[in-house]
Motif scaffolding. Structure first.
Motif, short mmCIF file in Angstrom:
data_model
loop_
_atom_site.label_atom_id
_atom_site.label_comp_id
_atom_site.label_asym_id
_atom_site.label_seq_id
_atom_site.Cartn_x
_atom_site.Cartn_y
_atom_site.Cartn_z
N TYR B 154 1.08 -1.13 -0.13
CA TYR B 154 -0.12 -0.02 -0.05
C TYR B 154 0.81 1.25 0.00
O TYR B 154 0.59 2.13 -0.53
N ASP B 164 -9.93 -3.35 0.14
CA ASP B 164 -9.74 -2.96 1.35
C ASP B 164 -9.57 -4.33 2.17
O ASP B 164 -10.42 -5.00 2.80
N ASP B 165 -8.23 -4.41 2.09
CA ASP B 165 -7.97 -5.93 2.89
C ASP B 165 -8.26 -5.72 4.34
O ASP B 165 -8.48 -6.73 5.03
N TYR B 166 -7.92 -4.54 4.89
CA TYR B 166 -8.20 -4.45 6.38
C TYR B 166 -9.85 -4.74 6.68
O TYR B 166 -10.08 -5.51 7.62
N GLU B 194 2.25 -5.96 2.31
CA GLU B 194 1.19 -5.38 3.19
C GLU B 194 -0.23 -5.87 2.94
O GLU B 194 -0.86 -5.56 3.98
N ASN B 195 -0.43 -6.36 1.89
CA ASN B 195 -1.93 -6.73 1.87
C ASN B 195 -2.39 -7.80 2.91
O ASN B 195 -3.36 -7.84 3.45
N GLN B 198 -2.58 -6.13 6.11
CA GLN B 198 -3.69 -5.46 6.58
C GLN B 198 -4.78 -6.41 6.88
O GLN B 198 -5.60 -6.25 7.76
#
Lengths: 340, 340
Positions: B154, B164-166, B194-195, B198
DNA sequence: ATGAAAGCGCTAACAG
DNA sequence: CTGTTAGCGCTTTCAT
């Protein structure tokens, strides 16, 4: 950042001619002074000069190697694995493989083929059951670009890798026969091509030899060549009353198994299922799929090797055909016939 | 059959100049007499003239469109579907997509990237979690080739499509929480990007908010990002005593389910499994996999559209980021917590 | 040790 | 209506 740096820019900055730069950069610059060489190298690094591929290949013709790979659908495990085999050889041989996935659309296949011709590709691996040799030659504008065929009609000419589909069909029949099945189905495909024909022939003839009836009217069903295709055929399969079904390929088998499960039919207790190809997935589905193994990765390797051979020896022997073995992999989707 | 027919050959045979032929063949020949036009057309068909792509692009620069697509592995369903999305747009827009599957090998990725630069590609879609922006710019020789990033860090710059992985992680946690689970595991990956971070963060924080303990020492396991990777982790998962596990992606989940089955652990009765991505396979495995859906095909479409936009308006706004929604798809691999 | 010139196949001003 | 000329970026004789 920014506009393209050409060999001319480098030459100007180095205060030498383009020839010099070209020679030095291509390792043919032994005759130039060390100073010049280093100056050029430094400039190249500094400006990140990269030779223009098009300009290069315009002159150097065949010496840069690019091969085209046309498959129906990269996202199918079978072709994905095949392509990996191609890539392995390509890499060793410093070839760049251009992959085109034509989605089984004849028009797209044609387009891509033409694209490759325009790009003066050095060779071609074509995995398309749809296209005839004529269509291919047509798309290739009758140029003599070496190509090899894969997963398709036998009766066509051209170098190719083959597996013994007929034998594969035999193996499937023998396996099912040994398990005591007598009501068997071949779940084929709508647009039948030679490889599937062969599989069915091997299957059918082996069964008929046992005095068990198998004919195309009663024992052949047709599905789309995909998971969903197999899935859609669950009901017809059930209604046929068969206790075992041999599918065109594993994708179809996996779809069928899902359909059967949703209809409350157990595999292999109620119906045995045997697929074809031995894709990776087979071990991950439940029950694990019995299938006829094809050495998919090796087929990719083999195809590429033959192609390379053709490229390097254009005038060689007539047609080269490599045969790869198939074998039965018995897993859990097939079992003894429970009926009778 | 045989040697290449050039525009010059055609011109000579038609008794006109190359210009005339070029113009006519490119549809800019309104000004020429019908006779000439027809003569040229006829000759073209007769000799199956195809313009040389390299010569063409040498002159016409950007006007011929080729885009490069670099993915870790075409044979993974996720990327296969993604590529199909790319192809759809490409086709509409008359772009040729060059697909490179780098097998998650940084060196290969680098090589392919350089190849694309040499081929003066017009734009690039890069799906590689491994490469940093620096590496990419490096490989691109700091040229300003527009590219867009996908499925990766990200914090990097550059236009990209994001999901929106989070939130995906949150959804997974909420689902499991609602089913009464308290001992949950995140089956992550070794080379975390990062994905995945998250996804885990969303998962973890949602759980912690419920006063349920989740920390990286006890609730995080790491697998290779593949079916086999998930498969290998079955035993550790079982030994952890968790009643539910959220995996990095569906491939891992499917492998894990196979492993659990072979260990005699039932899904979802003993352990619930929830994956990520919603690949086609999810509906074909047993039990069908509960997952967080990403619009994979649309991601491919979106990525290509943004890229196109960037190619056509190089000077446009700074960075374009498109967000795509994720959602929970509840299937059969998750169920009420039986333990307590 | 270095460079000028030709040319790969094609397109695009610019003249007729 | 049609042709001449120039040139894209590069490699390659062939001189110097």
């Amino acid at each position: 950042m920014g506009k393209k740096v050409t060999i001319r820019d480098i030459a100007r900055m180095a205060g030498v001619s383009v020839t010099t730069v070209s020679q030095v950069l291509n390792g043919k610059g032994k005759r130039f002074s060390k100073t010049t060489r280093e100056k050029i190298m430094k400039l190249r690094d500094q400006y990140q000069y990269v030779p223009d591929f098009h300009a290069r290949s315009l002159i150097m013709k065949g010496s840069i190697n690019t091969i085209g790979v046309l498959v129906p659908n990269v996202s199918e495990s079978f072709f994905g694995t095949f392509v990996e085999g191609v890539q392995q050889v390509a890499r060793q041989e410093k070839l760049i493989p251009l992959i085109f996935s034509a989605n089984r659309e004849p028009k797209l296949e044609q387009e891509y083929l033409e694209q490759m011709v325009e790009r003066s590709i050095d060779g071609l691996i074509i995995a398309s059951a749809r296209m005839t040799t004529e269509m291919i030659n047509q798309a290739l504008s009758n140029r003599d670009i070496p190509y090899i065929l894969f997963d398709r009609n036998y009766d066509q000419q051209g170098a190719r890798v083959l597996t013994d589909d007929y034998h594969g069909g035999q193996l499937a029949a023998q396996h099912l026969l040994a398990l005591g099945h007598t009501k068997m189905l071949f779940l084929g495909v709508k647009n039948i091509t030679e490889n599937f024909k062969q599989r069915m022939a091997g299957f059918q003839e082996t069964i008929n030899a046992q005095e068990i009836n198998f004919d195309e009217d009663h024992n052949l069903l047709k599905a789309d060549l995909s998971k969903d295709g197999g899935y859609q055929m669950a009901r017809p399969v059930i209604e046929s009353g068969a206790t075992a079904v041999f599918t065109a390929n594993d994708e179809v088998a996996i779809g069928l198994m899902r359909g059967l499960r949703e209809q409350g039919v157990r595999v292999p207790e109620d119906i045995s299922v045997i697929g074809y190809d031995d894709i990776i997935l087979d071990e991950y589905v439940y029950p694990q799929l019995t299938t006829i193994h094809q050495p998919i990765f090796k087929l990719g390797v083999g195809a590429t090797e033959i192609l390379l051979n053709k490229i390097n020896h254009p005038d060689a022997e007539p047609e080269q055909v490599e045969h790869f073995p198939v074998k039965l992999i018995a897993r859990q989707s097939t079992g003894k016939c429970q009926q009778n």
